[in-house]
Design a protein around this motif. Structure first.
Motif, PDB file in Angstrom:
ATOM      1  N   TYR A  24       0.718  -1.213   0.066  1.00 12.41           N
ATOM      2  CA  TYR A  24      -0.173   0.007   0.064  1.00 12.41           C
ATOM      3  C   TYR A  24       0.882   1.306   0.073  1.00 12.41           C
ATOM      4  O   TYR A  24       1.769   1.406   0.987  1.00 12.41           O
ATOM      5  CB  TYR A  24      -1.026   0.218   1.168  1.00 12.41           C
ATOM      6  N   ASN A  25       0.845   1.880  -1.259  1.00 11.26           N
ATOM      7  CA  ASN A  25       1.518   3.279  -1.125  1.00 11.26           C
ATOM      8  C   ASN A  25       2.935   3.149  -0.734  1.00 11.26           C
ATOM      9  O   ASN A  25       3.581   3.722   0.078  1.00 11.26           O
ATOM     10  CB  ASN A  25       0.800   4.236  -0.442  1.00 11.26           C
ATOM     11  N   ASP A  51      -1.774  -5.211  -4.427  1.00 13.02           N
ATOM     12  CA  ASP A  51      -1.747  -3.834  -4.126  1.00 13.02           C
ATOM     13  C   ASP A  51      -3.133  -3.439  -3.443  1.00 13.02           C
ATOM     14  O   ASP A  51      -4.151  -3.530  -4.115  1.00 13.02           O
ATOM     15  CB  ASP A  51      -1.793  -3.203  -5.598  1.00 13.02           C
ATOM     16  N   ASP A  52      -3.084  -2.890  -2.451  1.00  7.80           N
ATOM     17  CA  ASP A  52      -4.234  -2.898  -1.571  1.00  7.80           C
ATOM     18  C   ASP A  52      -4.730  -1.483  -1.715  1.00  7.80           C
ATOM     19  O   ASP A  52      -4.866  -0.564  -0.860  1.00  7.80           O
ATOM     20  CB  ASP A  52      -4.047  -3.088  -0.145  1.00  7.80           C
ATOM     21  N   GLY A  53      -5.139  -0.910  -3.148  1.00  4.64           N
ATOM     22  CA  GLY A  53      -5.599   0.085  -3.231  1.00  4.64           C
ATOM     23  C   GLY A  53      -4.570   1.488  -3.407  1.00  4.64           C
ATOM     24  O   GLY A  53      -5.087   2.543  -2.808  1.00  4.64           O
ATOM     25  N   SER A  54      -3.321   1.055  -3.567  1.00  8.03           N
ATOM     26  CA  SER A  54      -2.520   2.317  -3.542  1.00  8.03           C
ATOM     27  C   SER A  54      -2.873   3.435  -4.578  1.00  8.03           C
ATOM     28  O   SER A  54      -3.604   3.275  -5.532  1.00  8.03           O
ATOM     29  CB  SER A  54      -1.055   1.772  -4.048  1.00  8.03           C
ATOM     30  N   THR A  55      -2.617   4.818  -3.917  1.00  5.90           N
ATOM     31  CA  THR A  55      -2.656   6.024  -4.729  1.00  5.90           C
ATOM     32  C   THR A  55      -1.642   6.642  -5.369  1.00  5.90           C
ATOM     33  O   THR A  55      -1.684   7.698  -5.664  1.00  5.90           O
ATOM     34  CB  THR A  55      -3.640   6.996  -3.978  1.00  5.90           C
ATOM     35  N   GLN A  76      -4.612  -6.422  -8.079  1.00  4.10           N
ATOM     36  CA  GLN A  76      -5.285  -5.053  -7.460  1.00  4.10           C
ATOM     37  C   GLN A  76      -6.415  -5.312  -6.765  1.00  4.10           C
ATOM     38  O   GLN A  76      -7.156  -6.330  -7.367  1.00  4.10           O
ATOM     39  CB  GLN A  76      -5.326  -3.912  -8.653  1.00  4.10           C
ATOM     40  N   GLU A  78      -9.719  -3.295  -3.853  1.00  5.77           N
ATOM     41  CA  GLU A  78      -9.814  -1.779  -3.414  1.00  5.77           C
ATOM     42  C   GLU A  78      -9.329  -1.928  -1.778  1.00  5.77           C
ATOM     43  O   GLU A  78      -9.015  -2.939  -1.255  1.00  5.77           O
ATOM     44  CB  GLU A  78     -11.411  -1.730  -2.971  1.00  5.77           C
ATOM     45  N   ASN A  79      -9.009  -0.707  -1.193  1.00  7.63           N
ATOM     46  CA  ASN A  79      -8.204  -0.699   0.124  1.00  7.63           C
ATOM     47  C   ASN A  79      -9.297  -1.404   0.839  1.00  7.63           C
ATOM     48  O   ASN A  79     -10.404  -0.894   1.208  1.00  7.63           O
ATOM     49  CB  ASN A  79      -7.948   0.990   0.381  1.00  7.63           C
ATOM     50  N   ALA A  85      -5.330  -7.949   2.187  1.00  8.03           N
ATOM     51  CA  ALA A  85      -4.273  -8.119   1.018  1.00  8.03           C
ATOM     52  C   ALA A  85      -3.939  -9.672   1.238  1.00  8.03           C
ATOM     53  O   ALA A  85      -3.419 -10.179   0.096  1.00  8.03           O
ATOM     54  CB  ALA A  85      -3.277  -6.926   0.912  1.00  8.03           C
TER      55      ALA A  85
END
Length: 354
Positions: A24-25, A51-55, A76, A78-79, A85
């Motif tokens: 995550y990020n 990927d747990d909803g990285s921005t 991928q 959503e967070n 994850a």
């Protein structure tokens, strides 16, 4: 939302180990984690990046690695937190064994090859294999100098109770972390072992306890195979404080006592004293982080029945423990709050004069 980069795995090269990396990020350091898996001397592996909803630029980095190495699976979602994850990664594993790698950690280059060699040296495959780590100032490794096979009876007699503080943790402790262990994939699947997606803290420790509760065998090896954290600025749990942390801890201990009460002594002086010390540390941390806003956390904590159980089964070792015990027994919760407020003020003063 769930997307996956397609890969083709040859049936002639069965996957030995699946590496699950929840992300995550993590654009600043995830590349080092992935590269430490790519560079393993054991080649028959898969690397599952979730990927747990990285921005940030995490997706771009992961897709670039996945395009270059067909052993990488990029998922991928959503967070939903690190537990969700990891659970998605567990649902996708193809390897005989699996291990978890945090996105800011690295593996030693020979980690997976050494694990395979150690496992192949035995006639049967262990449910869990525990190895050393260089994480921390001095690192950690099992106390045994040679590989040691632990059968189910000894797991339940020594290792499981140690992880719920029935015994001192310097006796048979494997660390309450998931990343210094390798798990047989079918053992995880057959026992439906998953992470609790409803919690933000202590998910590692609960998963380890659940695994030890179900395991038929455990292999300890002295090799230092986890390379530690690659992110010097990582904000570990010890450096932050969630509002739910104390309640989660107390609920876990309540559940453990209800679950294992017929097997272990939850009234022993060691057990009650060890948990009371842990609670004291958490309450002090609550005041350091939240200040006076921690009042509700402290009030709620000392009203739990299990806290009353602990203070009722200890012999106080110092003046503070006598004070805390008296406050809880007589339900003088405001005096506990006042005490931690004074401790917090004392810490603040000491910091200013140093």
């Amino acid at each position: 939302m769930e997307q996956e980069v397609d890969i083709v795995v040859s049936p002639d090269t069965p996957i030995k180990v699946s590496v699950i990396i929840p992300i995550y990020n993590a654009r600043e350091y995830v590349g080092l984690a992935i590269e430490s898996a790519i560079d393993q001397t054991l080649r028959e592996i898969e690397i599952i990046c979730v990927d747990d909803g990285s921005t940030d630029q995490t997706e771009e980095i992961c897709r670039r690695y996945a395009a270059e190495d067909p052993r990488i699976r990029y998922l991928q979602k959503e967070n939903g937190g690190v537990s969700s994850a990891r659970n998605l990664g567990l649902a996708k594993v193809s390897g005989e064994y699996l291990l978890f790698l945090d996105s800011d950690d690295v593996l030693m280059p020979t980690c997976l090859h050494t694990l395979k060699q150690r496992m192949d040296a035995w006639d049967a495959a262990p449910d869990i294999l525990c190895f050393g780590t260089q994480n921390g100032a001095n690192g950690w490794k099992p106390t045994e100098k040679n590989p040691k096979w632990i059968a189910k009876d000894e797991i339940r007699e020594n290792y499981l109770p140690t992880h719920i503080q029935i015994y001192p943790q310097d006796r048979h402790f494997l660390l309450n972390y998931i990343w210094n262990k390798c798990y047989r994939a079918n053992f995880i699947k057959d026992n439906d072992l998953r992470f609790d997606e409803g919690r933000r803290t202590w998910e590692d420790g609960l998963f380890v306890v659940n695994c030890l509760d179900k395991a038929n065998d455990l292999l300890l090896i002295p090799d230092m195979l986890h390379g530690g954290c690659s992110n010097p600025a990582v904000d570990h749990l010890s450096g932050k404080f969630y509002d739910s942390q104390i309640a989660t801890y107390l609920q876990d201990e309540t559940d453990f006592m209800n679950r294992f009460s017929g097997e272990f002594d939850f009234s022993s002086g060691h057990y009650c004293h060890a948990n009371l010390q842990t609670l004291q540390g958490l309450l002090a941390a609550a005041y350091r982080v939240h200040g006076r806003k921690a009042k509700d956390l402290v009030t709620s904590a000392v009203r739990w029945p299990i806290v009353m159980h602990w203070v009722g089964n200890i012999v106080p070792q110092n003046r503070f423990e006598r004070y805390l015990r008296a406050c809880v027994v007589h339900k003088q919760y405001q005096r506990v709050i006042d005490f931690y407020q004074l401790l917090s003020l004392k810490d603040a003063i000491l910091k200013r004069i140093r």
